[in-house]
Design an enzyme around this catalytic site. Structure first.
Site, short mmCIF file in Angstrom:
data_model
loop_
_atom_site.label_atom_id
_atom_site.label_comp_id
_atom_site.label_asym_id
_atom_site.label_seq_id
_atom_site.Cartn_x
_atom_site.Cartn_y
_atom_site.Cartn_z
N LYS A 184 -9.76 2.59 14.68
CA LYS A 184 -8.43 3.02 15.14
C LYS A 184 -8.42 3.15 16.67
CE LYS A 184 -6.47 3.03 11.18
NZ LYS A 184 -5.57 1.92 10.84
N PHE A 205 -0.77 12.24 10.78
CA PHE A 205 -1.60 13.35 10.32
C PHE A 205 -1.85 13.10 8.82
CE2 PHE A 205 -2.52 15.94 14.03
CZ PHE A 205 -1.94 15.11 14.97
N ASN A 206 -1.71 14.04 7.93
CA ASN A 206 -2.13 13.78 6.54
C ASN A 206 -0.93 13.48 5.65
OD1 ASN A 206 -4.38 15.21 7.86
ND2 ASN A 206 -5.32 15.10 5.85
N GLY A 211 0.83 -1.21 0.00
CA GLY A 211 0.00 0.00 0.00
C GLY A 211 0.86 1.26 0.00
N SER A 217 -4.15 7.14 13.67
CA SER A 217 -4.52 8.31 12.88
C SER A 217 -4.89 9.47 13.79
CB SER A 217 -5.73 7.92 12.02
OG SER A 217 -6.30 9.06 11.43
N ASP A 275 0.09 -8.91 1.94
CA ASP A 275 -0.92 -7.99 1.37
C ASP A 275 -1.96 -8.83 0.64
OD1 ASP A 275 -0.54 -4.63 0.69
OD2 ASP A 275 -2.23 -5.74 -0.17
N ASN A 276 -3.18 -8.37 0.59
CA ASN A 276 -4.21 -9.11 -0.17
C ASN A 276 -4.59 -8.39 -1.46
OD1 ASN A 276 -5.78 -7.00 0.71
ND2 ASN A 276 -7.43 -8.25 1.57
N TYR A 316 -14.68 3.83 10.60
CA TYR A 316 -13.23 3.76 10.34
C TYR A 316 -12.46 4.34 11.53
CZ TYR A 316 -8.59 5.11 8.86
OH TYR A 316 -7.23 5.28 8.84
N ARG A 354 -17.97 19.50 3.46
CA ARG A 354 -18.13 18.03 3.42
C ARG A 354 -18.53 17.57 4.82
NH1 ARG A 354 -12.95 14.36 1.71
NH2 ARG A 354 -12.17 15.11 3.70
P1 NAD Z 1 -3.41 1.59 1.55
O1 NAD Z 1 -4.81 1.17 1.28
O2 NAD Z 1 -2.63 2.20 0.46
O3 NAD Z 1 -2.58 0.35 2.12
C1 NAD Z 1 -3.16 -0.68 2.87
C2 NAD Z 1 -2.70 -2.00 2.27
O4 NAD Z 1 -3.24 -3.06 3.07
C3 NAD Z 1 -3.20 -2.21 0.84
O5 NAD Z 1 -2.12 -2.61 0.02
C4 NAD Z 1 -4.24 -3.30 0.98
O6 NAD Z 1 -4.30 -4.13 -0.19
C5 NAD Z 1 -3.76 -4.04 2.21
N1 NAD Z 1 -4.82 -4.74 2.97
C6 NAD Z 1 -6.00 -4.24 3.39
N2 NAD Z 1 -6.70 -5.18 4.04
C7 NAD Z 1 -5.95 -6.30 4.05
C8 NAD Z 1 -6.11 -7.61 4.56
N3 NAD Z 1 -7.23 -7.99 5.17
N4 NAD Z 1 -5.12 -8.52 4.39
C9 NAD Z 1 -3.99 -8.17 3.75
N5 NAD Z 1 -3.76 -6.95 3.24
C10 NAD Z 1 -4.73 -6.03 3.38
O7 NAD Z 1 -3.48 2.56 2.81
P2 NAD Z 1 -2.35 3.51 3.42
O8 NAD Z 1 -2.71 4.90 3.10
O9 NAD Z 1 -1.01 3.00 3.05
O10 NAD Z 1 -2.64 3.31 4.96
C11 NAD Z 1 -1.90 2.37 5.72
C12 NAD Z 1 -2.41 2.41 7.15
O11 NAD Z 1 -2.29 3.72 7.66
C13 NAD Z 1 -3.88 2.03 7.32
O12 NAD Z 1 -4.01 1.31 8.52
C14 NAD Z 1 -4.57 3.36 7.43
O13 NAD Z 1 -5.76 3.27 8.15
C15 NAD Z 1 -3.54 4.16 8.19
N6 NAD Z 1 -3.64 5.61 7.99
C16 NAD Z 1 -3.61 6.13 6.73
C17 NAD Z 1 -3.71 7.51 6.55
C18 NAD Z 1 -3.73 8.11 5.18
O14 NAD Z 1 -4.16 9.25 5.05
N7 NAD Z 1 -3.28 7.42 4.14
C19 NAD Z 1 -3.81 8.36 7.67
C20 NAD Z 1 -3.81 7.79 8.95
C21 NAD Z 1 -3.72 6.41 9.09
C1 WQD Z 2 -8.08 17.27 3.56
C2 WQD Z 2 -8.78 18.61 3.42
C3 WQD Z 2 -11.14 18.43 2.98
C4 WQD Z 2 -10.77 16.56 -0.94
C5 WQD Z 2 -8.92 11.81 5.87
C6 WQD Z 2 -9.53 10.84 6.84
C7 WQD Z 2 -8.62 10.64 8.01
C8 WQD Z 2 -7.19 10.30 7.56
C9 WQD Z 2 -6.70 11.14 6.44
C10 WQD Z 2 -6.80 7.97 7.85
C11 WQD Z 2 -10.14 18.65 4.10
C12 WQD Z 2 -10.42 19.05 1.81
C13 WQD Z 2 -10.48 17.14 0.27
C14 WQD Z 2 -11.35 17.36 -1.95
C15 WQD Z 2 -11.30 19.26 -0.47
N1 WQD Z 2 -7.08 8.97 7.11
N2 WQD Z 2 -10.75 18.45 0.50
N3 WQD Z 2 -11.59 18.68 -1.68
O1 WQD Z 2 -10.29 14.75 5.74
O2 WQD Z 2 -8.09 15.39 6.81
O3 WQD Z 2 -8.66 13.03 6.56
O4 WQD Z 2 -7.69 11.28 5.41
O5 WQD Z 2 -6.79 7.84 9.02
O6 WQD Z 2 -9.17 9.65 8.79
O7 WQD Z 2 -10.76 11.35 7.28
O8 WQD Z 2 -8.06 14.36 4.57
O9 WQD Z 2 -7.34 14.59 2.23
O10 WQD Z 2 -9.73 13.94 2.69
O11 WQD Z 2 -8.98 16.25 3.20
O12 WQD Z 2 -11.55 20.44 -0.27
O13 WQD Z 2 -11.66 16.89 -3.06
O14 WQD Z 2 -9.06 18.82 2.02
O15 WQD Z 2 -12.37 19.06 3.20
O16 WQD Z 2 -10.31 19.93 4.63
P1 WQD Z 2 -8.86 14.46 5.94
P2 WQD Z 2 -8.53 14.71 3.09
#
Ligand code: NAD
Ligand code: WQD
Length: 340
Positions: free
Chosen positions: A155, A179-180, A11, A126, A32-33, A151, A296
């Protein structure tokens, strides 16, 4: 040689972390799946690292297969657990998928840790656990707020499960509250590739610039912020990946002071949606087609990290700028779409 298991290693965040782990000399095995990734990611990792990590395509919800995996790989020194479903809207529509995939799979993994004496565990948490915090920047002591989505709830629940097991076993765990994350590896060999319409801001921006989306919607400009748009803490994916290596090292060398530790992983700087858009335009020379639309549902107004604990205790600090992150995101998008 001992190995680090990276679940979800194909991922977005997992793949960048695998690269940093291999650069630091760790031997990695990925589970990974492919539910949200493809096998091509392995080629990208191999191109950067000159090493193709062992990869098992299996679903962590399959308890028997997980058990067999640990029989086959009986030298796991630590686990970095990324695998999860992460689409907030989908979690509202299909909560059981989220509880089964994010919480059920975690329980199976932790059982294997307990039964086999695997002691080092890093969890992907997160900033969503803080909701809209009462004070900014957010420290790790800020209260966890009732989750807005299933979701987010997974966490919170996952952190509690890991904390409980760390008190009842030899498990040492670190929860990293991201964070993001934005951007891509500087090589443009790996990056973020959401399936379908992007939910997150930066992939939506790059896809709009690439002509795949007609127009970016800015969700609200009437928030109580300087320019009216929401504020987030955007962290470069490579900085985030490096935090995992440092956290893992802390556990392996038993430097942790608590069995369950939590760290914010952000930059400490908040940026508004409009600032991100303008920075992207500046850095890439693209004029973005965007319009202001309604807020949103579920969006919090302003969120950014106090990173003091990670700076002091982990010795980790975000080094890259948002401009670097946006330039790398654009380089990756262009490569994926074949744009010169
Ligand atoms: P992603 O979807 O790109 O990566 C997750 C990977 O896990 C994928 O490759 C998916 O195929 C694999 N996966 C999901 N379910 C599975 C299962 N049951 N068995 C095996 N593999 C599985 O997501 P990411 O952005 O890389 O996020 C990674 C982690 O970080 C997640 O736990 C997500 O919740 C957390 N997170 C992400 C963000 C973000 O904004 N990207 C922010 C905060 C936390
Ligand atoms: C960022 C800002 C939107 C898209 C989400 C999940 C959170 C975490 C990260 C995993 C916001 C604005 C977005 C668009 C926009 N993931 N926006 N137009 O909302 O902070 O968090 O991803 O844990 O759980 O909720 O991130 O990238 O979606 O948005 O204006 O088309 O951009 O309103 O203010 P967010 P985001």
């Amino acid at each position: 040689m001992k190995r680090i298991l990276v679940t979800g290693g194909l991922g977005y965040i997992g793949s960048h972390t695998v690269v940093e782990l291999q650069a630091a000399g760790y031997k990695v095995v990925i589970i990974d799946n492919l539910s949200n990734s493809t096998m091509d990611v392995l080629d990208g990792i191999a191109a950067i690292s000159s090493e193709r990590p062992d990869t098992e395509i299996l679903d962590l919800r399959d308890k028997e297969k997980v058990h067999t995996f640990f029989n086959d790989y009986n030298n796991i020194e630590g686990i970095i657990h990324f695998a999860a479903s992460k689409a907030v809207g989908e979690s509202v529509e299909n909560p059981l998928l989220y509880y089964e995939n994010n919480v059920g799979s975690l329980v199976y993994l932790l059982k294997e840790c307990r039964d086999r004496g695997i002691e080092n565990f890093i969890f992907s948490s997160s900033c969503t656990v803080y909701g809209q915090p009462d004070t900014l920047p957010i420290t790790e002591d800020a209260p966890v707020k009732p989750a807005i989505s299933p979701y987010g709830n997974t966490k919170q629940i996952s952190e509690e499960i890991i904390r409980d097991l760390s008190h009842a076993s030899n498990l040492r765990a670190i929860s990293l509250r991201y964070f993001n994350p934005i951007g891509a590896h500087g090589s443009a060999e790996i990056g973020e590739l959401p399936k379908g319409v992007p939910q997150n801001l930066v992939p939506y921006i790059t896809q709009t610039a690439a002509g795949i989306r007609e127009e970016l919607s800015v969700f609200g400009n009437d928030y109580p912020t300087p320019d009216g748009s929401c504020i987030r803490d955007y962290i470069h994916i490579v900085d985030l990946a490096k935090a995992h290596v440092i956290a893992l090292q802390r556990l392996i060398s038993k430097e942790n002071t608590d069995d369950f530790e939590i760290f914010n992983v952000g930059t400490g700087k908040g940026s508004s949606v409009l600032e991100v858009i303008h920075a992207f335009e500046e850095v890439t020379g693209n004029k973005l087609n965007y319009k202001i639309v309604d807020r949103r549902p579920g969006d919090v107004i302003s969120v950014y990290a106090d990173t003091g604990k990670a700076n002091r205790v982990l010795g980790w600090k975000a080094e890259k700028t948002m401009e670097e992150a946006l330039a790398s995101a654009w380089a990756w998008e262009k490569k994926v779409r074949g744009i010169q």
